[in-house]
Design an enzyme around this catalytic site. Structure first.
Site, short mmCIF file in Angstrom:
data_model
loop_
_atom_site.label_atom_id
_atom_site.label_comp_id
_atom_site.label_asym_id
_atom_site.label_seq_id
_atom_site.Cartn_x
_atom_site.Cartn_y
_atom_site.Cartn_z
N ILE A 170 0.83 -1.21 0.00
CA ILE A 170 0.00 0.00 0.00
C ILE A 170 0.87 1.27 0.00
O ILE A 170 1.56 1.57 0.99
CB ILE A 170 -0.98 -0.01 1.19
CG1 ILE A 170 -1.76 -1.34 1.23
CG2 ILE A 170 -1.90 1.19 1.13
CD1 ILE A 170 -2.51 -1.69 -0.05
N LEU A 247 -9.66 2.97 -9.84
CA LEU A 247 -8.49 2.54 -10.62
C LEU A 247 -8.52 3.12 -12.03
O LEU A 247 -7.48 3.45 -12.59
CB LEU A 247 -8.39 1.01 -10.65
CG LEU A 247 -8.09 0.34 -9.30
CD1 LEU A 247 -8.06 -1.18 -9.44
CD2 LEU A 247 -6.77 0.81 -8.70
N GLU A 371 -1.68 -1.33 -10.28
CA GLU A 371 -2.89 -0.84 -10.97
C GLU A 371 -3.23 -1.72 -12.17
O GLU A 371 -3.65 -1.24 -13.21
CB GLU A 371 -2.68 0.60 -11.46
CG GLU A 371 -2.24 1.52 -10.36
CD GLU A 371 -3.38 2.30 -9.77
OE1 GLU A 371 -4.51 2.14 -10.24
OE2 GLU A 371 -3.12 3.04 -8.82
C1 FAD Z 1 5.39 -0.45 -5.26
C2 FAD Z 1 3.98 -0.92 -5.30
C3 FAD Z 1 2.96 -0.09 -4.83
C4 FAD Z 1 1.63 -0.52 -4.80
N1 FAD Z 1 0.64 0.29 -4.28
C5 FAD Z 1 -0.61 -0.22 -4.09
C6 FAD Z 1 -1.61 0.55 -3.40
O1 FAD Z 1 -1.38 1.72 -3.02
N2 FAD Z 1 -2.81 -0.03 -3.13
C7 FAD Z 1 -3.10 -1.31 -3.52
O2 FAD Z 1 -4.21 -1.77 -3.23
N3 FAD Z 1 -2.17 -2.06 -4.19
C8 FAD Z 1 -0.95 -1.55 -4.47
N4 FAD Z 1 0.00 -2.30 -5.15
C9 FAD Z 1 -0.31 -3.69 -5.49
C10 FAD Z 1 -0.43 -3.96 -6.98
O3 FAD Z 1 -1.60 -3.39 -7.49
C11 FAD Z 1 -0.33 -5.47 -7.19
O4 FAD Z 1 1.04 -5.83 -6.96
C12 FAD Z 1 -0.76 -5.90 -8.58
O5 FAD Z 1 -2.16 -5.76 -8.73
C13 FAD Z 1 -0.39 -7.36 -8.88
O6 FAD Z 1 -0.77 -8.19 -7.83
P1 FAD Z 1 0.29 -9.24 -7.23
O7 FAD Z 1 1.54 -8.53 -6.91
O8 FAD Z 1 -0.39 -9.97 -6.12
O9 FAD Z 1 0.60 -10.22 -8.43
P2 FAD Z 1 -0.26 -11.51 -8.86
O10 FAD Z 1 -1.70 -11.13 -8.99
O11 FAD Z 1 0.11 -12.64 -7.99
O12 FAD Z 1 0.31 -11.77 -10.32
C14 FAD Z 1 1.53 -12.48 -10.57
C15 FAD Z 1 1.65 -12.67 -12.06
O13 FAD Z 1 0.58 -13.48 -12.54
C16 FAD Z 1 -0.08 -12.84 -13.61
N5 FAD Z 1 -1.50 -13.17 -13.63
C17 FAD Z 1 -2.38 -13.06 -12.58
N6 FAD Z 1 -3.61 -13.46 -12.98
C18 FAD Z 1 -3.50 -13.81 -14.28
C19 FAD Z 1 -4.43 -14.27 -15.27
N7 FAD Z 1 -5.74 -14.42 -15.00
N8 FAD Z 1 -3.97 -14.55 -16.50
C20 FAD Z 1 -2.66 -14.38 -16.81
N9 FAD Z 1 -1.74 -13.95 -15.93
C21 FAD Z 1 -2.16 -13.64 -14.69
C22 FAD Z 1 0.16 -11.33 -13.39
O14 FAD Z 1 0.04 -10.62 -14.60
C23 FAD Z 1 1.57 -11.35 -12.83
O15 FAD Z 1 2.49 -11.36 -13.89
C24 FAD Z 1 1.32 -1.84 -5.26
C25 FAD Z 1 2.35 -2.66 -5.77
C26 FAD Z 1 3.65 -2.21 -5.80
C27 FAD Z 1 4.73 -3.12 -6.33
#
Ligand code: FAD
Length: 392
Positions: A170, A247, A371
């Site tokens: 976050i 978003l 995002e």
């Molecule tokens: C520095 C930073 C700041 C952030 N700030 C915020 C914030 O302020 N608030 C907030 O709520 N979140 C925040 N996020 C979270 C961010 O939105 C998530 O990291 C992002 O949505 C991806 O989720 P995950 O990391 O759990 O990856 P995962 O969802 O586990 O994905 C891993 C991989 O699998 C792939 N994947 C997943 N599902 C599928 C599918 N159906 N088909 C094909 N491929 C797929 C993805 O593309 C990715 O390559 C932040 C993240 C970072 C790194």
């Protein structure tokens, strides 16, 4: 770090498409970034610290709630002005832009759109002035790309709600006074709740060891039987569409912001290519280096046109979520590729903090992930054009 000599590329005279107000807003943000962000940002990125002293400056250039009506303390600007402000801030640093995006699109936007009048009056002016900073809690340890699976939940206890769960990754969490948190009620319906620092059972531990967005503060949100007053529920929208609406606004800002990062990398590499002599001539005279620069300016120009048109559609309230996905995905990918090529053009100097390129390059690894990841946005476009849902 080298002095900020940035000159913005405008290969297709896109300034002709901007109003005087757009240019005024953009130029004020550009000057502020040169004066107050560029000289300090490399140090803060190296220290992995958010420079809190720039919060006032961000508020003064209208970066907090650019399009929120003036009666709530916002700047009352249109969507293109909002985009241009994000572009200029991210030209300085994606982490600083992230702070502004979160405050505007993920905290002020839901309070403005889904909140009641009391909530708007209580929170928006303080958020617009930077007196309070906010964060947005959607992602959880086990639910990132699939936020609908979230397990954070609240129960109706009669005179208050009892909130339990955890959010991860976050932005702004470690210093935010206010968190807009998405959680499920007892029927499994997603609602937004405003959680304030100081509520018992609410903590925000910082996330360390990031190689990306180092000048942005990231943390967790932990809710351990937090008593949230009933008046803190956002009453006017529920379901997954509520956070996704926020978003849309943030992704639109990112599409513009990524152009800023790309412009900075291109401009730095262009200048370097005319100054750096190898084999008796400026490296910019070699065809291979010209190819890189020519492709960069072509991609930047295409991205500028895409976002300008998207801004017009947003102003007319006609932009679809899928159109925004396309611009976010295209522009961040464009910027990350330009950062990589530009870094190579600087040779060994490209990996140092003397220049901004390596920082942009690392930052963009987060921007291409948060995002909605690069792949998720592709699936959104795929679903939009085929009508077939690849997520199920
Ligand atoms: C520095 C930073 C700041 C952030 N700030 C915020 C914030 O302020 N608030 C907030 O709520 N979140 C925040 N996020 C979270 C961010 O939105 C998530 O990291 C992002 O949505 C991806 O989720 P995950 O990391 O759990 O990856 P995962 O969802 O586990 O994905 C891993 C991989 O699998 C792939 N994947 C997943 N599902 C599928 C599918 N159906 N088909 C094909 N491929 C797929 C993805 O593309 C990715 O390559 C932040 C993240 C970072 C790194």
């Amino acid at each position: 770090m080298k002095p900020d000599l940035f000159e913005a590329p405008d290969y297709y005279n896109l300034d002709d498409l901007l109003t005087d107000e757009h240019k005024l807003v953009r130029d004020a943000a550009r000057e502020w970034v040169k004066r107050d962000v560029s000289p300090i940002i490399e140090d803060y990125a190296q220290k992995a610290e958010f420079p809190t002293q720039i919060i006032n400056g961000l508020a003064n250039i209208g970066a907090f709630g650019p399009y929120i009506p003036e009666e709530y303390g916002g700047a009352g600007l249109d969507q293109i002005s909002y985009g241009l402000i994000m572009q200029e801030i991210e030209r300085g640093d994606s982490g600083v832009r992230s702070t502004a995006s979160v405050q505007s699109s993920l905290v002020m936007y839901p309070i403005w759109k889904y909140g009641n009048e009391d909530q708007r009056k209580k929170y928006l002016p303080k958020l617009a002035s930077g007196e309070w900073m906010g964060c947005f809690g959607l992602t959880e340890p086990d639910h990132g790309s699939n936020p609908g699976g979230m397990v954070t939940n609240f129960k109706d206890m009669g005179d208050h709600y009892l909130l339990n769960g955890a959010k991860m990754w976050i932005s702004n969490a470690p210093f935010a006074q206010v968190a807009v948190v998405w959680a499920k009620n007892e029927e499994g319906r997603i609602h937004g709740l405003i959680v304030e620092r100081g509520m018992e059972g609410f903590s925000t531990p910082e996330t360390h060891n990031k190689w990306s967005l180092r000048a942005s503060s990231t943390g967790e949100l932990i809710f351990d039987n937090v008593k949230v007053p009933k008046e803190n529920l956002l009453p006017n929208k529920s379901g997954l569409g509520a956070p996704l609406g926020c978003l849309d606004s943030a992704r639109f800002g990112i599409a513009w912001g990524a152009i800023g990062a790309a412009m900075d990398c291109y401009d730095t590499a262009l200048r370097y290519s005319k100054e750096r002599i190898q084999f008796g001539k400026p490296i910019g005279q070699f065809q291979l280096q010209q190819k890189k620069l020519a492709e960069m300016i072509t991609e930047i120009t295409k991205a500028q046109l895409l976002t300008w048109r998207l801004g017009v559609l947003r102003n007319e309230d006609r932009a679809t979520s899928a159109q925004i996905s396309m611009a976010k995905r295209n522009n961040v990918d464009m910027a990350i590729n330009i950062a990589r090529e530009a870094r190579q053009m600087l040779g060994g100097m490209g990996i140092t903090g003397e220049y901004s390129i390596m920082r942009h390059s690392m930052n963009l690894e987060s921007v291409i992930t948060y995002e909605g990841t690069h792949d998720i946005h592709l699936l959104i476009t795929g679903m939009d054009v085929t009508g077939l849902n690849a997520f199920k």
